[in-house]
Design a protein around this motif. Structure first.
Motif, PDB file in Angstrom:
ATOM      1  N   LEU A  97       0.806  -1.223   0.000  1.00 28.66           N
ATOM      2  CA  LEU A  97       0.000   0.000   0.000  1.00 28.66           C
ATOM      3  C   LEU A  97       0.840   1.275   0.000  1.00 28.66           C
ATOM      4  N   ASN A  98       2.176   1.106  -0.144  1.00 26.95           N
ATOM      5  CA  ASN A  98       3.097   2.256  -0.180  1.00 26.95           C
ATOM      6  C   ASN A  98       2.993   3.124   1.071  1.00 26.95           C
ATOM      7  N   ALA A  99       2.877   2.482   2.211  1.00 27.51           N
ATOM      8  CA  ALA A  99       2.823   3.220   3.473  1.00 27.51           C
ATOM      9  C   ALA A  99       4.186   3.851   3.770  1.00 27.51           C
TER      10      ALA A  99
ATOM     11  N   LEU B  27       7.235   0.376  21.254  1.00 29.29           N
ATOM     12  CA  LEU B  27       6.316   0.048  20.168  1.00 29.29           C
ATOM     13  C   LEU B  27       7.019  -0.782  19.097  1.00 29.29           C
ATOM     14  N   GLU B  28       6.328  -1.800  18.608  1.00 37.02           N
ATOM     15  CA  GLU B  28       6.901  -2.634  17.548  1.00 37.02           C
ATOM     16  C   GLU B  28       7.075  -1.828  16.262  1.00 37.02           C
ATOM     17  N   LEU B  29       6.051  -1.068  15.879  1.00 39.14           N
ATOM     18  CA  LEU B  29       6.114  -0.188  14.706  1.00 39.14           C
ATOM     19  C   LEU B  29       5.547   1.168  15.108  1.00 39.14           C
ATOM     20  N   ALA B  30       6.145   2.241  14.606  1.00 36.12           N
ATOM     21  CA  ALA B  30       5.669   3.575  14.993  1.00 36.12           C
ATOM     22  C   ALA B  30       5.915   4.588  13.874  1.00 36.12           C
ATOM     23  N   TRP B  31       4.984   5.533  13.775  1.00 33.27           N
ATOM     24  CA  TRP B  31       5.106   6.670  12.870  1.00 33.27           C
ATOM     25  C   TRP B  31       5.010   7.920  13.746  1.00 33.27           C
TER      26      TRP B  31
ATOM     27  N   VAL C  88      -3.136   2.950   6.758  1.00 35.42           N
ATOM     28  CA  VAL C  88      -2.246   3.744   5.905  1.00 35.42           C
ATOM     29  C   VAL C  88      -2.844   5.132   5.663  1.00 35.42           C
ATOM     30  N   ALA C  89      -4.165   5.202   5.412  1.00 36.60           N
ATOM     31  CA  ALA C  89      -4.813   6.495   5.186  1.00 36.60           C
ATOM     32  C   ALA C  89      -4.691   7.386   6.419  1.00 36.60           C
TER      33      ALA C  89
END
Length: 391
Positions: free
Chosen positions: A318-320, A340-344, A382-383
């Motif tokens: 999804l091109n995140a 956190l395992e994954l973070a933005w 993703v959105a």
């Protein structure tokens, strides 16, 4: 001021009691020898009351089965479900597991239909760490028999988990090369108990292996040759890996220093159980040492907990925006309260395996989502990330 202490009386008393008296001289001017910290081995075997018999256990009620992270659970343990009774197709299934009933990993469409039709009681729950399953049925048209055969995984379950990137167009390898042993290993961080390993061939380490390993890791200054994390202050987290898999071959070109996380991801290491806390400790050190700075999805897969692979395939497709892996979350006093395992960070969005980490991070005004939620609606995740980054 120099201290002079006479231990002769103590030695005489110890000698009369039969204790060894070769006490090393006490010298305040000489630095203490380094403390040796042994690798911590966590017992992940469930207590007897939670053991599932080898060969499986028949279900009496659908309510016995739960879900966590889109995986099937029983009493907090990751499990598999399948119909053991093959009835008239027993002979065909015994000869070729492809012709038998499918084994379920997740509460997929098939299980929902079986539940709604009231046929769920036919299922058996198992945690056998094997590629073979016990089946029963009629032999030669009338005789009741049992046998072990290599039943195949349910494709609807692979779809729900996006296991191995199964949803990618033309990806047949996720099903063709599927291994139940590797599957259990991939999700070990999500559960406190792990399937017991079948006893296999002897490990065949040489008698001096501990010393060989120590010398090799020391020669690499306790730096992981996979991810580059410096473990000189956490030496017990660094292992020595045999590249060719032959544990008696201690030639230097066959050795590689790897952190516990990188080591567990090497082929042929299904015997390794790396607790979630250990992976988080390594993730913390990587982030602290800037070893997670990357602009490459391949490196993200290598750094992240393997249980997140299905979600990572979604995010990549999804091109995140690339996530940060193993991000520490601090409170207003700069104390670390979660990982956190994954973070933005720019979007204030993260994914946590542990509910404790999720709660602590939410308290710091982050939006935290479970793996299960993200697998169900990766497009919305993703959105959200992209919208929050713009705001």
């Amino acid at each position: 001021m120099k201290l002079t202490i006479d231990f002769s009386t103590l030695r005489d008393a110890a000698s009369r009691m039969g204790a060894p008296v070769d006490i090393e001289p006490f010298d305040l001017q000489r630095p203490n020898p380094p403390l040796v910290r042994k690798e911590v081995k966590v017992d992940t075997t469930p207590p007897p009351e939670l053991e599932i018999p080898e060969g499986g256990m028949e279900l009496t009620d659908l309510e016995q089965i739960g879900t966590a992270h889109n995986l099937l659970t029983w009493q907090g343990q990751q499990v598999l479900l399948y119909i053991q009774d093959h009835r008239w197709k027993f002979e065909a299934a015994r000869s070729d597991g492809e012709k038998g009933n499918k084994v379920h990993l997740s509460f997929c469409r098939t299980l929902e239909e079986m539940r709604d039709s009231g046929k769920f009681e036919r299922y058996v729950v198992t945690r056998d760490h094997s590629e073979y399953f016990r089946i029963t049925g009629k032999m030669h048209g009338w005789q009741e028999e049992s046998a072990d055969t290599d039943l195949k995984v349910c494709k609807f379950c692979l779809r729900k988990l996006n296991y191995g990137g199964y949803l990618a167009p033309g990806n047949k390898a996720a099903f063709r090369e599927f291994s139940f042993i590797k599957f259990f290993e991939q999700y070990e961080s999500f559960f406190p108990y792990h399937p017991s390993r079948k006893a296999g061939a002897p490990e065949n380490y040489t008698e001096d292996w501990q010393e060989v390993s120590r010398r090799y890791r020391e020669s690499r200054e306790y730096v992981c040759e996979g991810c580059g994390v410096d473990l000189s202050r956490r030496q017990y987290l660094l292992h020595t890996h045999h590249i060719n898999g032959v544990r008696s071959d201690n030639a230097e070109h066959n050795l590689k220093a790897l952190c516990a996380d990188c080591h567990s991801k090497e082929p042929g290491h299904v015997h390794m159980a790396v607790p979630h806390k250990v992976r988080q400790e390594i993730a913390h050190l990587r982030h602290e040492q800037h070893k997670t700075d990357t602009a490459d999805w391949k490196e993200i897969f290598g750094l992240a907990d393997p249980g997140l692979n299905g979600l990572l395939y979604h995010l990549k497709t999804l091109n995140a925006p690339l996530p940060e892996v193993g991000l520490d979350i601090q409170d207003e006093r700069q104390a670390i309260v979660a990982n956190l395992e994954l973070a933005w960070p720019k979007a204030g969005v993260g994914i946590a395996i542990s509910e404790v980490d999720a709660s602590a991070t939410k308290a710091e005004n982050w939006r935290i989502y479970s793996v299960e939620k993200c697998l169900e609606q990766p497009e919305k995740l993703v959105a959200l990330i992209q919208r929050q980054r713009r705001d």
